[in-house]
Design an enzyme around this catalytic site. Structure first.
Site, PDB file in Angstrom:
ATOM      1  N   SER A 180       0.814  -1.413  -0.067  1.00 58.53           N
ATOM      2  CA  SER A 180       0.026   0.009  -0.073  1.00 58.53           C
ATOM      3  C   SER A 180       0.984   1.412   0.015  1.00 58.53           C
ATOM      4  O   SER A 180       1.617   1.572   0.919  1.00 58.53           O
ATOM      5  CB  SER A 180      -0.887  -0.024   1.206  1.00 58.53           C
ATOM      6  OG  SER A 180      -1.318   1.350   1.422  1.00 58.53           O
ATOM      7  N   HIS A 240      -8.256   0.493  -4.243  1.00 58.95           N
ATOM      8  CA  HIS A 240      -9.411   0.220  -3.207  1.00 58.95           C
ATOM      9  C   HIS A 240      -9.905   1.649  -3.032  1.00 58.95           C
ATOM     10  O   HIS A 240      -9.403   2.696  -2.353  1.00 58.95           O
ATOM     11  CB  HIS A 240      -8.430   0.154  -1.849  1.00 58.95           C
ATOM     12  CG  HIS A 240      -9.262  -0.314  -0.784  1.00 58.95           C
ATOM     13  ND1 HIS A 240      -8.575  -0.476   0.403  1.00 58.95           N
ATOM     14  CD2 HIS A 240     -10.395  -0.399  -0.627  1.00 58.95           C
ATOM     15  CE1 HIS A 240      -9.638  -0.763   1.254  1.00 58.95           C
ATOM     16  NE2 HIS A 240     -10.878  -0.640   0.882  1.00 58.95           N
ATOM     17  N   MET A 253     -11.074  -6.423   4.978  1.00 52.89           N
ATOM     18  CA  MET A 253     -10.446  -5.186   5.875  1.00 52.89           C
ATOM     19  C   MET A 253     -10.150  -5.732   7.342  1.00 52.89           C
ATOM     20  O   MET A 253     -11.214  -6.174   7.916  1.00 52.89           O
ATOM     21  CB  MET A 253     -11.463  -4.022   5.835  1.00 52.89           C
ATOM     22  CG  MET A 253     -11.570  -3.108   4.738  1.00 52.89           C
ATOM     23  SD  MET A 253     -10.117  -2.547   4.138  1.00 52.89           S
ATOM     24  CE  MET A 253      -9.185  -1.538   5.389  1.00 52.89           C
ATOM     25  N   ASP A 295      -6.445  -6.877   3.941  1.00 55.80           N
ATOM     26  CA  ASP A 295      -5.743  -5.374   4.207  1.00 55.80           C
ATOM     27  C   ASP A 295      -6.003  -4.887   5.575  1.00 55.80           C
ATOM     28  O   ASP A 295      -7.190  -4.382   6.025  1.00 55.80           O
ATOM     29  CB  ASP A 295      -6.768  -4.537   3.288  1.00 55.80           C
ATOM     30  CG  ASP A 295      -5.994  -2.984   3.036  1.00 55.80           C
ATOM     31  OD1 ASP A 295      -4.968  -2.889   3.677  1.00 55.80           O
ATOM     32  OD2 ASP A 295      -6.634  -2.181   2.263  1.00 55.80           O
ATOM     33  N   ASP A 302      -4.760   3.216  -2.148  1.00 57.50           N
ATOM     34  CA  ASP A 302      -6.017   3.665  -1.092  1.00 57.50           C
ATOM     35  C   ASP A 302      -6.572   4.923  -1.589  1.00 57.50           C
ATOM     36  O   ASP A 302      -6.005   6.003  -1.170  1.00 57.50           O
ATOM     37  CB  ASP A 302      -5.648   3.517   0.348  1.00 57.50           C
ATOM     38  CG  ASP A 302      -5.276   2.108   0.642  1.00 57.50           C
ATOM     39  OD1 ASP A 302      -6.048   1.294   0.671  1.00 57.50           O
ATOM     40  OD2 ASP A 302      -4.309   1.850   1.188  1.00 57.50           O
ATOM     41  N   MET A 353      -9.432   7.637  -0.611  1.00 59.24           N
ATOM     42  CA  MET A 353     -10.103   8.104   0.540  1.00 59.24           C
ATOM     43  C   MET A 353     -10.840   9.359   0.298  1.00 59.24           C
ATOM     44  O   MET A 353     -10.231  10.379  -0.446  1.00 59.24           O
ATOM     45  CB  MET A 353      -9.491   7.963   1.705  1.00 59.24           C
ATOM     46  CG  MET A 353      -8.797   6.834   2.004  1.00 59.24           C
ATOM     47  SD  MET A 353      -7.868   6.616   3.492  1.00 59.24           S
ATOM     48  CE  MET A 353      -7.135   5.274   3.658  1.00 59.24           C
ATOM     49  N   HIS A 406      -0.881  -1.367  -4.298  1.00 57.09           N
ATOM     50  CA  HIS A 406      -2.378  -1.019  -3.523  1.00 57.09           C
ATOM     51  C   HIS A 406      -2.441   0.373  -3.603  1.00 57.09           C
ATOM     52  O   HIS A 406      -1.615   1.028  -2.937  1.00 57.09           O
ATOM     53  CB  HIS A 406      -2.394  -1.874  -2.432  1.00 57.09           C
ATOM     54  CG  HIS A 406      -3.613  -1.684  -1.568  1.00 57.09           C
ATOM     55  ND1 HIS A 406      -4.727  -2.748  -2.060  1.00 57.09           N
ATOM     56  CD2 HIS A 406      -4.151  -0.922  -0.706  1.00 57.09           C
ATOM     57  CE1 HIS A 406      -5.782  -2.447  -1.273  1.00 57.09           C
ATOM     58  NE2 HIS A 406      -5.458  -1.302  -0.534  1.00 57.09           N
ATOM     59  N   MET A 457     -12.440   3.969  -1.205  1.00 50.43           N
ATOM     60  CA  MET A 457     -13.105   4.143  -0.033  1.00 50.43           C
ATOM     61  C   MET A 457     -13.805   5.506  -0.224  1.00 50.43           C
ATOM     62  O   MET A 457     -13.521   6.489   0.634  1.00 50.43           O
ATOM     63  CB  MET A 457     -12.230   4.370   1.272  1.00 50.43           C
ATOM     64  CG  MET A 457     -11.628   3.003   1.473  1.00 50.43           C
ATOM     65  SD  MET A 457     -10.152   2.867   2.686  1.00 50.43           S
ATOM     66  CE  MET A 457      -8.945   2.942   1.374  1.00 50.43           C
TER      67      MET A 457
HETATM   68  C1  DX5 Z   1      -6.593   1.356   5.241  1.00 53.31           C
HETATM   69  C2  DX5 Z   1      -5.950   0.900   3.811  1.00 53.31           C
HETATM   70  C3  DX5 Z   1      -4.927   0.121   4.187  1.00 53.31           C
HETATM   71  C4  DX5 Z   1      -3.665   0.560   4.574  1.00 53.31           C
HETATM   72  C5  DX5 Z   1      -2.857  -0.636   5.118  1.00 53.31           C
HETATM   73  O1  DX5 Z   1      -7.794   2.044   5.062  1.00 53.31           O
HETATM   74  O2  DX5 Z   1      -6.861   0.403   3.174  1.00 53.31           O
HETATM   75  O3  DX5 Z   1      -4.612  -0.213   2.732  1.00 53.31           O
HETATM   76  O4  DX5 Z   1      -2.958   1.377   4.086  1.00 53.31           O
HETATM   77  O5  DX5 Z   1      -1.708  -0.152   5.710  1.00 53.31           O
HETATM   78  P1  DX5 Z   1      -1.080  -1.020   6.967  1.00 53.31           P
HETATM   79  O6  DX5 Z   1      -0.411  -2.086   6.263  1.00 53.31           O
HETATM   80  O7  DX5 Z   1      -0.226  -0.009   7.621  1.00 53.31           O
HETATM   81  O8  DX5 Z   1      -2.247  -1.361   7.975  1.00 53.31           O
HETATM   82 ZN    ZN Z   2      -6.590  -0.523   1.254  1.00 53.12          ZN
END
Ligand code: DX5
Ligand code: ZN
Length: 220
Positions: A10, A68, A139, A177, A37, A39, A35, A70
């Site tokens: 990520s 991903h 998750m 994740d 993320d 948001m 990956h 969100m």
């Molecule tokens: C959280 C993200 C994850 C996160 C994982 O909402 O979806 O992908 O970045 O990071 P670590 O491995 O540090 O938990």
């Molecule tokens: Zn993620």
């Protein structure tokens, strides 16, 4: 089993001031996927990056962009992320009024489809779509931030999901994740996971030795 394991680092834990070279380093270090993320400060209490950034990263690597989302509502942005270069588009069923419709939007763009379950989301909300999707993202922390503690209780749900997928003879991958480290990655694999997402462990353990950290996650 190990050779089927894919590692999807990520970039939330990367240095955002040099995201391009971080992605190149991940490719060199043996990452299978990248990956990303996304948001929106609404579906989750944090803001990250959007399609423009992904578009800029796209020419730097041929690795699969595992995006991903969100964000809510998600439908209006599917085309933008597809055009930006996402290969897998994963969304949360809670982020759309009509899961089937969102799946179809992603398929229309010829992208792989993922459905994500928050720690408290039940398998029921993805089960009837299993024959239409490519992966389920479990998750193991509340979505929103990197560096949180792994929630082992999601492993039970993961095992049940794996059984359902196998019983139906479907080709659906299971990705996990949140809070994945060198110890719990083994538990996740045992529960049926074959794609491990990791931010903090890959970027921070062993003084940030990406290659070493990816290798340990793969083999443990
Ligand atoms: C959280 C993200 C994850 C996160 C994982 O909402 O979806 O992908 O970045 O990071 P670590 O491995 O540090 O938990
Ligand atoms: Zn993620």
């Amino acid at each position: 089993m190990n050779n089927l394991i894919k590692i999807s680092p990520s970039i939330l834990s990367a240095d955002f001031s040099k995201l391009g070279s971080e992605v190149i380093s991940l490719e060199k270090a043996g990452a299978d996927y990248i990956h990303i993320d996304v948001m929106d400060g609404h579906f989750v209490p944090n803001l990250t990056i959007g399609p423009e950034v992904i578009k800029k990263l796209r020419p730097l690597t041929k690795k699969t962009f595992d995006v991903h989302l969100m964000i809510s509502p998600v439908d209006n942005f599917i085309k933008d992320f597809a055009n930006a270069g996402a290969d897998i588009i994963t969304f949360h069923p809670e982020a759309t009024k009509n899961t089937s419709k969102t799946i179809d939007l992603i398929k229309k763009e010829k992208k792989q489809v993922g459905l994500s379950l928050k720690p408290n989301s039940k398998i029921d909300i993805v089960e009837k779509y299993l024959d239409q999707i490519d992966l389920v993202l479990i998750m193991s922390v509340e979505p929103g931030f990197g560096g949180q503690k792994f929630m082992p209780e999601v492993l039970e749900k993961t095992k049940v999901l794996k059984e359902i997928i196998d019983a139906k003879n479907l080709n659906v991958e299971i990705e996990i994740d949140g809070g994945i480290n060198f110890e719990n990655c083994a538990l996740a694999k045992k529960a049926g996971v074959n794609i491990l997402v990791s931010g903090s462990t890959i970027f921070k353990e062993n003084k940030g030795d990406l290659k070493k950290n990816i290798e340990i996650l793969r083999k443990n």
